[in-house]
Design a protein around this motif. Structure first.
Motif, PDB file in Angstrom:
ATOM      1  N   VAL A  95       0.864  -1.182   0.000  1.00 29.71           N
ATOM      2  CA  VAL A  95       0.000   0.000   0.000  1.00 29.71           C
ATOM      3  C   VAL A  95       0.895   1.225   0.000  1.00 29.71           C
ATOM      4  N   TRP A  96       0.555   2.228  -0.815  1.00 33.04           N
ATOM      5  CA  TRP A  96       1.345   3.454  -0.884  1.00 33.04           C
ATOM      6  C   TRP A  96       0.423   4.649  -1.104  1.00 33.04           C
ATOM      7  N   TYR A  97       0.988   5.849  -0.898  1.00 37.82           N
ATOM      8  CA  TYR A  97       0.197   7.075  -0.972  1.00 37.82           C
ATOM      9  C   TYR A  97       0.761   7.995  -2.045  1.00 37.82           C
ATOM     10  N   LYS A  98      -0.137   8.671  -2.728  1.00 39.48           N
ATOM     11  CA  LYS A  98       0.217   9.622  -3.781  1.00 39.48           C
ATOM     12  C   LYS A  98      -0.399  10.965  -3.404  1.00 39.48           C
ATOM     13  N   VAL A  99       0.350  12.067  -3.620  1.00 39.95           N
ATOM     14  CA  VAL A  99      -0.151  13.398  -3.311  1.00 39.95           C
ATOM     15  C   VAL A  99      -0.369  14.161  -4.616  1.00 39.95           C
ATOM     16  N   VAL A 100      -1.583  14.680  -4.806  1.00 40.69           N
ATOM     17  CA  VAL A 100      -1.936  15.462  -5.983  1.00 40.69           C
ATOM     18  C   VAL A 100      -2.172  16.898  -5.533  1.00 40.69           C
ATOM     19  N   SER A 101      -1.487  17.846  -6.188  1.00 39.24           N
ATOM     20  CA  SER A 101      -1.555  19.257  -5.792  1.00 39.24           C
ATOM     21  C   SER A 101      -2.366  20.066  -6.792  1.00 39.24           C
ATOM     22  N   VAL A 128       2.508  15.230   2.562  1.00 40.82           N
ATOM     23  CA  VAL A 128       2.718  16.269   1.544  1.00 40.82           C
ATOM     24  C   VAL A 128       4.183  16.681   1.497  1.00 40.82           C
ATOM     25  N   GLU A 129       4.783  16.918   2.651  1.00 39.68           N
ATOM     26  CA  GLU A 129       6.179  17.353   2.677  1.00 39.68           C
ATOM     27  C   GLU A 129       7.118  16.268   2.157  1.00 39.68           C
ATOM     28  N   ALA A 130       6.799  15.003   2.410  1.00 41.48           N
ATOM     29  CA  ALA A 130       7.655  13.901   1.955  1.00 41.48           C
ATOM     30  C   ALA A 130       7.548  13.670   0.448  1.00 41.48           C
ATOM     31  N   LYS A 131       6.405  14.007  -0.149  1.00 40.62           N
ATOM     32  CA  LYS A 131       6.179  13.671  -1.543  1.00 40.62           C
ATOM     33  C   LYS A 131       6.155  14.880  -2.481  1.00 40.62           C
ATOM     34  N   THR A 132       6.343  16.093  -1.943  1.00 45.70           N
ATOM     35  CA  THR A 132       6.371  17.293  -2.783  1.00 45.70           C
ATOM     36  C   THR A 132       7.534  18.181  -2.347  1.00 45.70           C
ATOM     37  N   LYS A 133       7.693  19.292  -3.046  1.00 43.96           N
ATOM     38  CA  LYS A 133       8.747  20.257  -2.693  1.00 43.96           C
ATOM     39  C   LYS A 133       8.247  21.297  -1.694  1.00 43.96           C
ATOM     40  N   PHE A 134       7.026  21.194  -1.252  1.00 44.05           N
ATOM     41  CA  PHE A 134       6.433  22.206  -0.384  1.00 44.05           C
ATOM     42  C   PHE A 134       6.664  21.929   1.091  1.00 44.05           C
ATOM     43  N   GLU A 135       6.869  23.015   1.832  1.00 44.02           N
ATOM     44  CA  GLU A 135       6.869  22.960   3.293  1.00 44.02           C
ATOM     45  C   GLU A 135       5.557  23.583   3.734  1.00 44.02           C
ATOM     46  N   ILE A 136       4.903  22.953   4.686  1.00 39.03           N
ATOM     47  CA  ILE A 136       3.583  23.386   5.132  1.00 39.03           C
ATOM     48  C   ILE A 136       3.696  24.034   6.505  1.00 39.03           C
ATOM     49  N   THR A 137       3.079  25.218   6.641  1.00 44.73           N
ATOM     50  CA  THR A 137       2.971  25.895   7.933  1.00 44.73           C
ATOM     51  C   THR A 137       1.654  25.459   8.555  1.00 44.73           C
ATOM     52  N   ASN A 138       1.702  24.964   9.782  1.00 43.02           N
ATOM     53  CA  ASN A 138       0.504  24.452  10.436  1.00 43.02           C
ATOM     54  C   ASN A 138      -0.484  25.574  10.765  1.00 43.02           C
ATOM     55  N   SER A 139       0.021  26.702  11.304  1.00 42.79           N
ATOM     56  CA  SER A 139      -0.873  27.813  11.640  1.00 42.79           C
ATOM     57  C   SER A 139      -0.085  29.115  11.715  1.00 42.79           C
ATOM     58  N   GLU A 185      -3.986  10.394  -1.922  1.00 48.45           N
ATOM     59  CA  GLU A 185      -4.660   9.207  -2.439  1.00 48.45           C
ATOM     60  C   GLU A 185      -3.985   7.944  -1.903  1.00 48.45           C
ATOM     61  N   LYS A 186      -4.784   6.894  -1.684  1.00 46.14           N
ATOM     62  CA  LYS A 186      -4.259   5.605  -1.215  1.00 46.14           C
ATOM     63  C   LYS A 186      -4.321   4.611  -2.373  1.00 46.14           C
ATOM     64  N   TRP A 187      -3.194   3.948  -2.639  1.00 44.07           N
ATOM     65  CA  TRP A 187      -3.073   2.987  -3.732  1.00 44.07           C
ATOM     66  C   TRP A 187      -2.514   1.672  -3.204  1.00 44.07           C
ATOM     67  N   GLN A 188      -2.749   0.589  -3.955  1.00 45.08           N
ATOM     68  CA  GLN A 188      -2.192  -0.710  -3.605  1.00 45.08           C
ATOM     69  C   GLN A 188      -1.687  -1.376  -4.879  1.00 45.08           C
ATOM     70  N   ASP A 189      -0.479  -1.964  -4.778  1.00 47.65           N
ATOM     71  CA  ASP A 189       0.048  -2.743  -5.898  1.00 47.65           C
ATOM     72  C   ASP A 189      -0.781  -4.019  -6.009  1.00 47.65           C
ATOM     73  N   THR A 190      -1.021  -4.465  -7.240  1.00 48.76           N
ATOM     74  CA  THR A 190      -1.772  -5.696  -7.471  1.00 48.76           C
ATOM     75  C   THR A 190      -0.799  -6.839  -7.763  1.00 48.76           C
ATOM     76  N   ALA A 191      -1.292  -8.067  -7.736  1.00 47.24           N
ATOM     77  CA  ALA A 191      -0.454  -9.241  -7.996  1.00 47.24           C
ATOM     78  C   ALA A 191       0.128  -9.203  -9.407  1.00 47.24           C
ATOM     79  N   SER A 192      -0.551  -8.545 -10.331  1.00 47.64           N
ATOM     80  CA  SER A 192      -0.054  -8.454 -11.708  1.00 47.64           C
ATOM     81  C   SER A 192       0.838  -7.220 -11.907  1.00 47.64           C
ATOM     82  N   CYS A 193       1.286  -6.632 -10.800  1.00 53.52           N
ATOM     83  CA  CYS A 193       2.201  -5.479 -10.788  1.00 53.52           C
ATOM     84  C   CYS A 193       1.570  -4.195 -11.322  1.00 53.52           C
ATOM     85  N   GLY A 194       0.265  -4.115 -11.290  1.00 56.95           N
ATOM     86  CA  GLY A 194      -0.428  -2.871 -11.613  1.00 56.95           C
ATOM     87  C   GLY A 194      -0.706  -2.122 -10.314  1.00 56.95           C
TER      88      GLY A 194
END
Length: 175
Positions: free
Chosen positions: A31-37, A90-101, A134-143
């Motif tokens: 299972v892996w995560y993708k970030v869309v901006s 978001v910070e791990a998967k993009t170039k952005f740093e996020i300010t909490n408040s 987004e949450k994704w999962q690899d399939t047995a057929s490598c999709g």
């Protein structure tokens, strides 16, 4: 002796058969995560300040403004997670740093170059971007199989950000 050779041959075949079965399983179901901006938007955190430069030459005008509004990074969960988890993704998967408040009552300064016989205006703002995790999962057929949106982070990506304008008549700072 012949029985020992046949038994030994059986042992040699068993590992190769097991290896063939592992090859048909393909990829592990990770299972892996993708970030869309999406694009940036801007929100004022203080009032606009401005001056008219009555000189015939350019002048650098400095504005010290006190923020009047506080802003938060927000998380809209669909499949779970929290604000801090979303910021980490978001910070791990993009170039952005996020300010909490941000806080109100903070003095911020900006300088702008205003041409002679012109107005100069500035407004302190935050830059905000929307990120969907987004949450994704690899399939047995490598999709890859989409499991759903974990949530949406409405993150502060720049603080303070200054909108400015200079013109011969009054103007509104943009963006």
């Amino acid at each position: 002796m012949a029985g020992a050779v046949i038994l030994g041959a059986g042992l040699i075949l068993a590992p190769s058969a097991a290896a063939g079965e592992a090859g048909t399983q393909g990829c592990p179901p990770d299972v892996w995560y993708k970030v869309v901006s999406s694009g940036a938007s801007y929100e004022a955190i203080g009032s606009t300040a401005g001056k008219y430069n009555s000189s015939s030459t350019s002048a650098i005008l400095r504005y010290d403004l006190t923020t009047s509004k506080s802003k938060q990074t927000t998380w809209g969960a669909e499949l779970g997670g929290s604000v801090s988890w979303g910021i980490g993704q978001v910070e791990a998967k993009t170039k952005f740093e996020i300010t909490n408040s941000t806080t109100s009552g903070k003095t911020v300064a900006n300088t702008i170059n205003v041409p002679g016989k012109s107005y100069g205006y500035t407004t302190p703002k935050v830059e905000r971007r929307k990120f969907t995790v987004e949450k994704w999962q690899d399939t047995a057929s490598c999709g890859a199989r989409f499991l759903g949106d974990v949530g949406t982070l409405n993150g502060i990506t720049a603080y303070p950000f200054f909108s400015e304008c200079t013109a011969r008549s009054a103007c509104t700072p943009k963006p």
